[in-house]
Design a protein around this motif. Structure first.
Motif, PDB file in Angstrom:
ATOM      1  N   SER A 266       2.400  -6.248   7.916  1.00 12.21           N
ATOM      2  CA  SER A 266       2.345  -4.757   7.878  1.00 12.21           C
ATOM      3  C   SER A 266       3.604  -4.279   6.367  1.00 12.21           C
ATOM      4  O   SER A 266       4.752  -4.150   6.528  1.00 12.21           O
ATOM      5  N   ASN A 267       2.958  -4.482   5.007  1.00 11.83           N
ATOM      6  CA  ASN A 267       4.056  -4.519   4.128  1.00 11.83           C
ATOM      7  C   ASN A 267       4.541  -2.783   3.350  1.00 11.83           C
ATOM      8  O   ASN A 267       3.246  -1.953   3.812  1.00 11.83           O
ATOM      9  N   PHE A 268       5.455  -3.284   3.005  1.00 16.37           N
ATOM     10  CA  PHE A 268       5.701  -1.397   2.645  1.00 16.37           C
ATOM     11  C   PHE A 268       4.789  -1.194   0.499  1.00 16.37           C
ATOM     12  O   PHE A 268       5.451  -0.083   1.071  1.00 16.37           O
ATOM     13  N   LYS A 269       4.901  -2.034   0.720  1.00 15.52           N
ATOM     14  CA  LYS A 269       4.746  -2.391  -1.089  1.00 15.52           C
ATOM     15  C   LYS A 269       3.838  -3.845  -1.696  1.00 15.52           C
ATOM     16  O   LYS A 269       4.119  -4.392  -1.332  1.00 15.52           O
ATOM     17  N   HIS A 270       3.397  -2.772  -2.176  1.00 14.43           N
ATOM     18  CA  HIS A 270       1.907  -3.866  -2.785  1.00 14.43           C
ATOM     19  C   HIS A 270       2.003  -3.640  -4.063  1.00 14.43           C
ATOM     20  O   HIS A 270       1.589  -3.061  -5.000  1.00 14.43           O
ATOM     21  N   HIS A 271       2.952  -4.949  -4.736  1.00 14.05           N
ATOM     22  CA  HIS A 271       2.744  -5.363  -6.672  1.00 14.05           C
ATOM     23  C   HIS A 271       1.489  -5.702  -7.256  1.00 14.05           C
ATOM     24  O   HIS A 271       1.559  -6.998  -7.454  1.00 14.05           O
ATOM     25  N   HIS A 272       0.590  -5.255  -7.685  1.00 16.62           N
ATOM     26  CA  HIS A 272      -0.546  -5.789  -8.221  1.00 16.62           C
ATOM     27  C   HIS A 272      -0.166  -6.415  -9.843  1.00 16.62           C
ATOM     28  O   HIS A 272       0.149  -4.978 -10.588  1.00 16.62           O
ATOM     29  N   LEU A 273      -0.611  -7.432 -10.114  1.00 18.61           N
ATOM     30  CA  LEU A 273      -0.202  -7.531 -12.031  1.00 18.61           C
ATOM     31  C   LEU A 273      -0.925  -6.934 -12.656  1.00 18.61           C
ATOM     32  O   LEU A 273      -1.945  -7.299 -12.661  1.00 18.61           O
TER      33      LEU A 273
END
Length: 458
Positions: A266-273
């Motif tokens: 359960s991630n709180f942020k997803h950084h897509h480059l």
């Protein structure tokens, strides 16, 4: 109903006739005559005083009572027959259960044996009730008694075996508990002294602690990394990062607020480059809430501020794309952090493939100092920093790795080491030391793995 009554009257009337005195037969009580067709007809007159009318009435009542009793007993027989069929079926099922106990007694507990024993006692009482009700004995009852007795003996015997197995289980549990205590003692021996570098280097690593497969739940994601921020900002001390891919490329990162959220994926942020900022290799870290990773085009260092989502990059002119660690391609720039700050390791044509260690200035994102080491990068599985010392690893066998080389940046002294540790699986693509816990984080062929580090403080 007249026929049974007449039949019952015959034995009564016959003795009544026999009781008439002979003289009465001769004194006119018996007369004879010739019928119309010439046959002889005898007429007997029985005096009313000698006919047992009261006995006839009694026998009629007895006959009615007997018929009623027979009907009652027949109903009982039908009822007992039905019950017997039901209990015989249950007895068959019980026999099957006992047979199962014989074949796999380890799967049953004391309660199972007690229930069987109660049911056997009920069957025994039923057979006794049937025999008493019918007031008879037969081979069937004897056979049932024998069967129930034998089953009782089997259950008692199996329970003895079960108690024996239970003792074995208790013994094995005690051994397991002892091993857990030893493991706990081992973990206690790795109790970290955070920030203290007053030691002579790494003494040993704990056994690998395998957390789980990656957040994609896919063993094909064998390239990647995970860990914690080596210099966390306030409020993010428990944060974990993760990124994994099916090829040695980097295009996104996941952030988790704590260990539980990591396990629950359960991630709180997803950084897509974004396009143009994709990376390669898997030797990235999070330091000061910033991700440092290897950039594709142009080849160089890149950092991503996780708060502002701002990117920045630098080129290391001497760094070569020809030299990588032995477990994966494109691992040219390897970022690391320890108690002394931020580092990057690479190999150059000038160093002829040996690892060059560089100290980074976090503010300017430039190189502050450099050291040439004697460790060939292509022979190493990976490398990391701890208390200003670079440690390089290599494979011993499929399940064993060793720290074979150390370079101290303070003394410029290098050492050959033989510190072996277990691998969960053969290949890994990320190995980094975290000074806030004195732990090593490894991404081992798709699995999260970590080690406690023990330093020689003698």
């Amino acid at each position: 109903m007249m026929l049974p009554i007449l039949l019952l009257l015959l034995p009564v009337l016959s003795p009544a006739l026999a009781w008439i005195p002979v003289e009465d037969w001769e004194s006119g009580n018996v007369t004879a005559s010739v019928g119309d067709s010439g046959q002889c007809v005898c007429h007997v007159y029985v005096p009313d005083t000698t006919f047992p009318a009261d006995r006839v009435q009694h026998m009629q009542q007895v006959s009615k009572d007997l018929i009623l009793e027979v009907e009652i007993q027949m109903d009982k027989m039908v009822s007992y027959e039905g019950k017997l069929e039901i209990y015989l079926k249950e007895l068959t099922e019980l026999t099957v259960r006992v047979a199962m106990l014989q074949s796999s007694g380890d799967n049953y507990i004391k309660l199972d044996f007690e229930l069987l024993r109660i049911e056997l006692r009920e069957f025994d009482a039923l057979v006794s009730q049937l025999r008493d009700s019918l007031n008879s004995s037969s081979p069937l009852f004897d056979s049932l008694y024998t069967e129930i007795h034998n089953m009782t003996l089997i259950v008692n015997q199996l329970e003895t075996y079960d108690k024996t197995n239970l003792n074995v289980i208790r013994f094995e549990f005690a051994k397991l508990q002892k091993k857990l205590e030893e493991c706990q003692k081992e973990q206690d021996s790795f109790k970290p002294d955070i920030g203290n570098c007053n030691h002579t280097g790494i003494m040993s690593l704990s056994k690998p602690m395998v957390v789980q497969v990656n957040a994609h739940l896919n063993g094909g994601y064998q390239y990647g990394g995970w860990g914690k921020d080596s210099k966390p900002v306030r409020g993010y001390e428990s944060m974990y990062f993760y990124g994994a891919y099916s090829t040695p490329h980097v295009y996104d990162f996941y952030l988790y607020s704590d260990y539980e959220k990591l396990i629950l994926r359960s991630n709180f942020k997803h950084h897509h480059l974004p396009n143009g900022w994709e990376g390669t290799g898997n030797n990235y870290i999070v330091h000061g809430n910033t991700i440092y990773y290897q950039h594709n085009t142009p080849f160089g260092m890149t950092k991503l501020n996780l708060t502002s989502s701002k990117y920045d990059s630098r080129v290391i002119p001497a760094a070569s794309q020809r030299f990588s660690y032995r477990y994966a391609d494109n691992q040219n720039l390897d970022f690391a952090a320890d108690e002394n700050g931020l580092w990057v390791m690479y190999a150059s044509e000038e160093s002829m493939g040996k690892i060059v260690l560089a100290k980074l200035d976090e503010k300017s994102f430039g190189i502050a100092d450099e050291w040439n080491t004697g460790a060939y990068k292509e022979l190493a599985g990976n490398a990391f920093m701890a208390c200003g010392v670079m440690y390089a690893t290599r494979s011993v066998d499929l399940n064993t790795e060793e720290i074979f080389y150390a370079f101290d940046t303070k003394t410029r002294e290098e050492k050959q080491l033989n510190i072996r540790f277990q691998k969960f699986q053969e290949k890994y693509t990320n190995l980094d030391y975290n000074p806030t816990e004195q732990k090593l984080y490894m991404y081992n062929n798709g699995y999260y793995v970590s080690y406690n580090v023990k330093f020689n403080r003698e």
